[in-house]
Design a protein around this motif. Structure first.
Motif, PDB file in Angstrom:
ATOM      1  N   VAL A 234       0.858  -1.131   0.167  1.00  0.00           N
ATOM      2  CA  VAL A 234      -0.029  -0.069  -0.079  1.00  0.00           C
ATOM      3  C   VAL A 234       0.893   1.291   0.080  1.00  0.00           C
TER       4      VAL A 234
ATOM      5  N   THR B  62       2.024   2.183  -3.536  1.00  0.00           N
ATOM      6  CA  THR B  62       0.804   2.154  -4.372  1.00  0.00           C
ATOM      7  C   THR B  62       1.074   0.994  -5.492  1.00  0.00           C
TER       8      THR B  62
ATOM      9  N   MET C 163      -0.571   5.415  10.149  1.00  0.00           N
ATOM     10  CA  MET C 163      -0.621   5.577   8.824  1.00  0.00           C
ATOM     11  C   MET C 163      -1.698   6.571   8.147  1.00  0.00           C
TER      12      MET C 163
ATOM     13  N   ARG D 257      -4.651   6.705   6.799  1.00  0.00           N
ATOM     14  CA  ARG D 257      -5.160   6.539   5.558  1.00  0.00           C
ATOM     15  C   ARG D 257      -6.840   6.658   5.388  1.00  0.00           C
TER      16      ARG D 257
ATOM     17  N   ASN E   8      -2.634   5.973  -2.798  1.00  0.00           N
ATOM     18  CA  ASN E   8      -2.934   5.336  -1.787  1.00  0.00           C
ATOM     19  C   ASN E   8      -3.812   5.835  -0.594  1.00  0.00           C
ATOM     20  N   GLU E   9      -3.774   7.236  -0.774  1.00  0.00           N
ATOM     21  CA  GLU E   9      -4.405   7.914   0.519  1.00  0.00           C
ATOM     22  C   GLU E   9      -3.941   7.644   1.734  1.00  0.00           C
ATOM     23  N   MET E  10      -2.485   7.739   1.734  1.00  0.00           N
ATOM     24  CA  MET E  10      -1.778   7.410   3.077  1.00  0.00           C
ATOM     25  C   MET E  10      -1.593   8.892   3.648  1.00  0.00           C
TER      26      MET E  10
ATOM     27  N   PHE F  27      -7.087   1.914   8.159  1.00  0.00           N
ATOM     28  CA  PHE F  27      -6.074   1.043   7.865  1.00  0.00           C
ATOM     29  C   PHE F  27      -5.203   0.539   9.067  1.00  0.00           C
TER      30      PHE F  27
ATOM     31  N   ASP G 177      -7.400  -2.837   3.577  1.00  0.00           N
ATOM     32  CA  ASP G 177      -7.749  -2.700   5.050  1.00  0.00           C
ATOM     33  C   ASP G 177      -8.258  -3.946   5.519  1.00  0.00           C
TER      34      ASP G 177
END
Length: 347
Positions: A54, A57, A137, A139, A151-153, A160, A213
């Motif tokens: 993740v 990506t 993280m 996310r 990855n929206e981290m 997540f 997730d």
């Protein structure tokens, strides 16, 4: 009157509980065997690989986006209402209450605190590890995604790994971990695996979690179950400490003597003294009134009255020596002479 042969089912259950031995010795406490250690190492490697996929990506993030655009809740809307209730099996509050009630009954039946202490330890590890990973993280979920394909981290999210999935693995898996027989452990392991798998896929169907997730939530919950044997010595010491604390509390309670009720203080006795206005003057007192009582009569003691308001007694008339004494009759003879002088008449 109820006899042994007519006992109801509930009476038989409680009779069985009364005969249950304390702390059964046949309960097997899992140990960190080589097989369990290998499973723990493999699960940890899977956990780290999901995180790395993740973060970089990789293809897993692209799969997350494809499932999100597929929108399973629109493809099969007829099961949406059922899955809204089914996902509750992964919520921490309701599941913890249900499992704690069952393990509490087992603790009372087996006279041991190990089931409840094991559940508390597993939930504590779950909150610490999964909570720290969520915050670390950061996310965002599918409903809050900002850039397609990212990855929206690190954007302040907390999905997540999936908390519902990890909680389902730990809460229902603890029943299999605490099973008394190998057969019960196998059946409960299969049941908890089905529940955890269903809860994880339900969150993907509802669009609240990415698929990655859920994968990380399964790994996080399984790591906690596999690591519990390392905490068994700590659980045993905690149980002994709690039982010792209970015994000391009972002993202290038994030695405590009842405290007597407070008694109101009693005042000093009051000696009655006539009011000065009620006393006769020295000139009015006669010598006969001041005459002392003879030795043949005992003197009266002082009168003790309770404190309060008293009324003075009226003044007495002077008492003469003849007052109060019986006057001799002139026609009465001395005792013993009359019978001798009087003649006998009649017969």
């Amino acid at each position: 009157m109820r006899t042994e042969g007519t006992l109801t089912r509930l009476d038989r259950v409680f009779a069985r509980l009364d005969r249950e031995p304390q702390r059964p010795a046949h309960i097997d406490v899992p140990r960190m065997s080589r097989h369990r250690f290998v499973l723990f190492s493999a699960t940890l490697a899977f956990y780290l690989s999901i995180v790395w996929a993740v973060v970089t990506t990789s293809w897993l993030v692209r799969l997350d986006w494809q499932i999100m655009f597929f929108r399973p809740y629109q493809q099969w809307p007829e099961i949406h209402a059922f899955l809204d209730y089914y996902v509750v099996l992964g919520q921490r509050g309701p599941t913890a209450v249900m499992v704690a009630a069952w393990l509490g009954w087992r603790s009372w039946r087996q006279h041991t605190l190990r089931p409840l202490l094991t559940l508390a330890t597993s939930l504590l590890l779950l909150n610490v590890t999964v909570g720290a990973a969520k915050i670390g993280m950061g996310r965002l979920g599918p409903h809050y995604a900002t850039v397609i394909g990212s990855n929206e981290m690190g954007l302040g999210g907390d999905i997540f790994p999936s908390g519902h999935t990890a909680n389902a693995v730990v809460t229902w898996g603890i029943l299999a971990y605490l099973a008394s027989t190998p057969t019960a452990r196998r059946w409960l392991s299969a049941l908890s695996a089905v529940i955890a798998l269903g809860v994880g896929l339900t969150t993907v169907y509802l669009g609240t979690h990415w698929l990655s997730d859920v994968l990380l939530g399964w790994a996080a919950g399984l790591l906690i179950l596999l690591a519990l044997p390392w905490f068994e010595p700590l659980i045993a010491r905690a149980e002994i400490a709690l039982f010792d604390l209970r015994d000391r509390w009972r002993a202290r309670r038994g030695r405590r003597a009842p405290v007597p009720a407070p008694v109101a203080p009693v005042g000093a006795p009051a000696v009655f003294t006539p009011h000065p206005s009620a006393r006769p003057s020295a000139s009015e007192e006669s010598p006969a009134a001041r005459e002392t009582v003879g030795a043949g009569r005992t003197s009266r003691t002082a009168v003790h009255l309770a404190p309060g308001r008293h009324t003075a007694r009226p003044e007495r008339t002077p008492v003469t020596p003849a007052v109060g004494r019986r006057q001799p009759h002139s026609d009465r003879l001395a005792r013993g002479t009359a019978s001798a002088a009087r003649p006998l008449t009649g017969g």
